[in-house]
Write a protein that holds these residues in place. Sequence first.
Motif, mmCIF file in Angstrom:
data_model
loop_
_atom_site.group_PDB
_atom_site.id
_atom_site.type_symbol
_atom_site.label_atom_id
_atom_site.label_comp_id
_atom_site.label_asym_id
_atom_site.label_seq_id
_atom_site.Cartn_x
_atom_site.Cartn_y
_atom_site.Cartn_z
ATOM 1 N N THR A 1 2.134 29.523 21.568
ATOM 2 C CA THR A 1 0.805 29.051 21.952
ATOM 3 C C THR A 1 0.366 29.702 23.251
ATOM 4 O OG1 THR A 1 1.370 26.949 20.903
ATOM 5 C CG2 THR A 1 -0.598 26.992 22.273
ATOM 6 N N ASP A 2 1.268 29.777 24.214
ATOM 7 C CA ASP A 2 0.932 30.387 25.497
ATOM 8 C C ASP A 2 0.629 31.869 25.345
ATOM 9 O OD1 ASP A 2 0.389 29.586 28.035
ATOM 10 O OD2 ASP A 2 2.396 29.898 28.819
ATOM 11 N N ARG A 3 1.406 32.569 24.508
ATOM 12 C CA ARG A 3 1.168 34.003 24.317
ATOM 13 C C ARG A 3 -0.219 34.264 23.737
ATOM 14 N NH1 ARG A 3 3.924 36.069 20.373
ATOM 15 N NH2 ARG A 3 5.291 34.322 19.825
ATOM 16 N N LEU A 4 -0.571 33.514 22.689
ATOM 17 C CA LEU A 4 -1.868 33.740 22.053
ATOM 18 C C LEU A 4 -3.010 33.444 23.011
ATOM 19 C CD1 LEU A 4 -1.305 32.288 18.459
ATOM 20 C CD2 LEU A 4 -0.893 34.616 19.300
ATOM 21 N N ASN A 5 -2.908 32.355 23.745
ATOM 22 C CA ASN A 5 -3.970 32.023 24.693
ATOM 23 C C ASN A 5 -4.033 33.009 25.847
ATOM 24 O OD1 ASN A 5 -5.412 29.801 23.659
ATOM 25 N ND2 ASN A 5 -3.730 28.426 24.151
ATOM 26 N N THR A 6 -2.896 33.505 26.301
ATOM 27 C CA THR A 6 -2.895 34.492 27.387
ATOM 28 C C THR A 6 -3.567 35.787 26.943
ATOM 29 O OG1 THR A 6 -0.908 33.562 28.406
ATOM 30 C CG2 THR A 6 -1.425 35.854 28.922
ATOM 31 N N LEU A 7 -3.300 36.214 25.709
ATOM 32 C CA LEU A 7 -3.940 37.429 25.206
ATOM 33 C C LEU A 7 -5.459 37.277 25.181
ATOM 34 C CD1 LEU A 7 -1.489 38.333 22.307
ATOM 35 C CD2 LEU A 7 -1.998 39.763 24.302
ATOM 36 N N LEU A 8 -5.948 36.155 24.693
ATOM 37 C CA LEU A 8 -7.393 35.943 24.664
ATOM 38 C C LEU A 8 -7.973 35.823 26.059
ATOM 39 C CD1 LEU A 8 -7.478 33.427 21.699
ATOM 40 C CD2 LEU A 8 -8.571 35.676 21.701
ATOM 41 N N ASN A 9 -7.274 35.143 26.943
ATOM 42 C CA ASN A 9 -7.796 34.888 28.282
ATOM 43 C C ASN A 9 -7.787 36.129 29.163
ATOM 44 O OD1 ASN A 9 -8.814 32.849 30.135
ATOM 45 N ND2 ASN A 9 -6.890 33.107 31.247
#
Length: 485
Positions: A38-46
């Motif tokens: 979850t953190d990886r996906l959100n970090t990529l978008l952010n």
Amino acid sequence: MGFGHRRHVETHSLFSRDSPDLYARADCEPADPANTLTDRLNTLLNSSGSGYTLPLCPGDQYFIQAPILFAAPNQEISTVGLPSDDTRATLVVVGPVANGAGHTTAIDGTCPNCNGVKLRHIQINGTRLGASPTNGGANIEMGGPNSDQLIEYVHSYDPRSWSCLHIAEGPLNCTGATVQNNDIGPCGSDTFQEWADGISLSCRNSVVRNNIINNPTDGGIVLFGSPGSLVENNTIFVVNQTLLGGINMVDYLPFNGDFTDTIVRNNTIYGGFATDRPDAGDAKGTNNEDAIVKIGIAIGPRTWFGDRYGANVSTSGTVINNQLSGAFGYGIAMSSARNFTVEQNVLFGNTSFIGSRGPNCSNTDTTPTPAPFVMDLNTTTQSTTQIDFQAITDGDGLTCILPPDGGDFWPFGGSPETNGNQSQSSSGGLGGGGKAGIAIGVILGVIALAAVCWVVRKWAIKRAATPQQTWERGGYVQSKEGVTV
């Protein structure tokens, strides 16, 4: 190479054990390791800025502990290769739930800077799994203070909360969303107050077209006003659950009943059909689950809420050239409407109109006999309607009716499901094998989740998108006493 990573590669449909190069694909973001997902996906978008595409791997399931958040204009989340079948990547909602609240949303595109974001060619498994509803947002929360968003070729089903897909209004400035070629459902349970919508639209000047909505339980497509929107060429059907309303134009909030230039046309709604085999000469049969659509198309707040909104009405919408088949309570029901155009809507195939007063019907209302097209002339004004409407004296709270408990009342015929075409549209949706694969995947996913939680049980992502306000849409109307608007 860690155990989890190796398992992901060896079981991936694009690799075999004989491959000399057992490595994860370089062109998509892997689902493993799960404890950072979850953190990886959100970090990529952010961190990736405007126009970034988050590429998900075909055939993979992504067990997410919190919403995945769009963060900049024109971003996209999609499966590599843009498949339209059950090889679409699946986001599985598995975050914590306690005391009736918790993780309900997989994707959130309501950030203040989310113009033009796209959600395409993926699947969302909300994992309610027969539980009672959880307070929170829909499987997919889009819209907000944004324009020109796109949701297409998405399969969203089994939401923990109130809708499979919600396009929110923001501060009434959401505009120009496109929702097309999606296969939606099942959504919710037909147990009292455990319902869920298929598509919930509250965004101006939007288009909802060419979607298949299978087994929703509250509204198939619900229009919260959404002035200037077009809803066309959608198919809504039930199989084993009763649906309160196929297409609903009943909500007074948030646009104060304004349906100006909102057009509902060329949609097909299937009620229930007999599930037994006909004997010679039989016109009707039984339905294993007593499934009907209570109102095919509902117009005006009184059809749904009784006099909760007093003299307030739905205004200025158009409902034209829609088709209905199967078992309904009412095909189209109008009350508390002004300046509507309702014409050229037809029945086709075999139909029946069935149901009777239920325990939640108001003691002061006269429940009309089920019929194809009914209109309360006391509360419907300045409207143009087709000539086959039947006048009724009380159009309040019509979803309080209950289908018959058994009996030969359901027409023989078939919805897309019983005709073997379920979710087969221009989207290339799921057939029976695809659904079976997803069901197996859900079981395996729950097992995998247990393992993940054992390793990282103290870890949880604290962020969660702030949900848009959702409007109370109870399908049954209580007594009229004490209501003021």
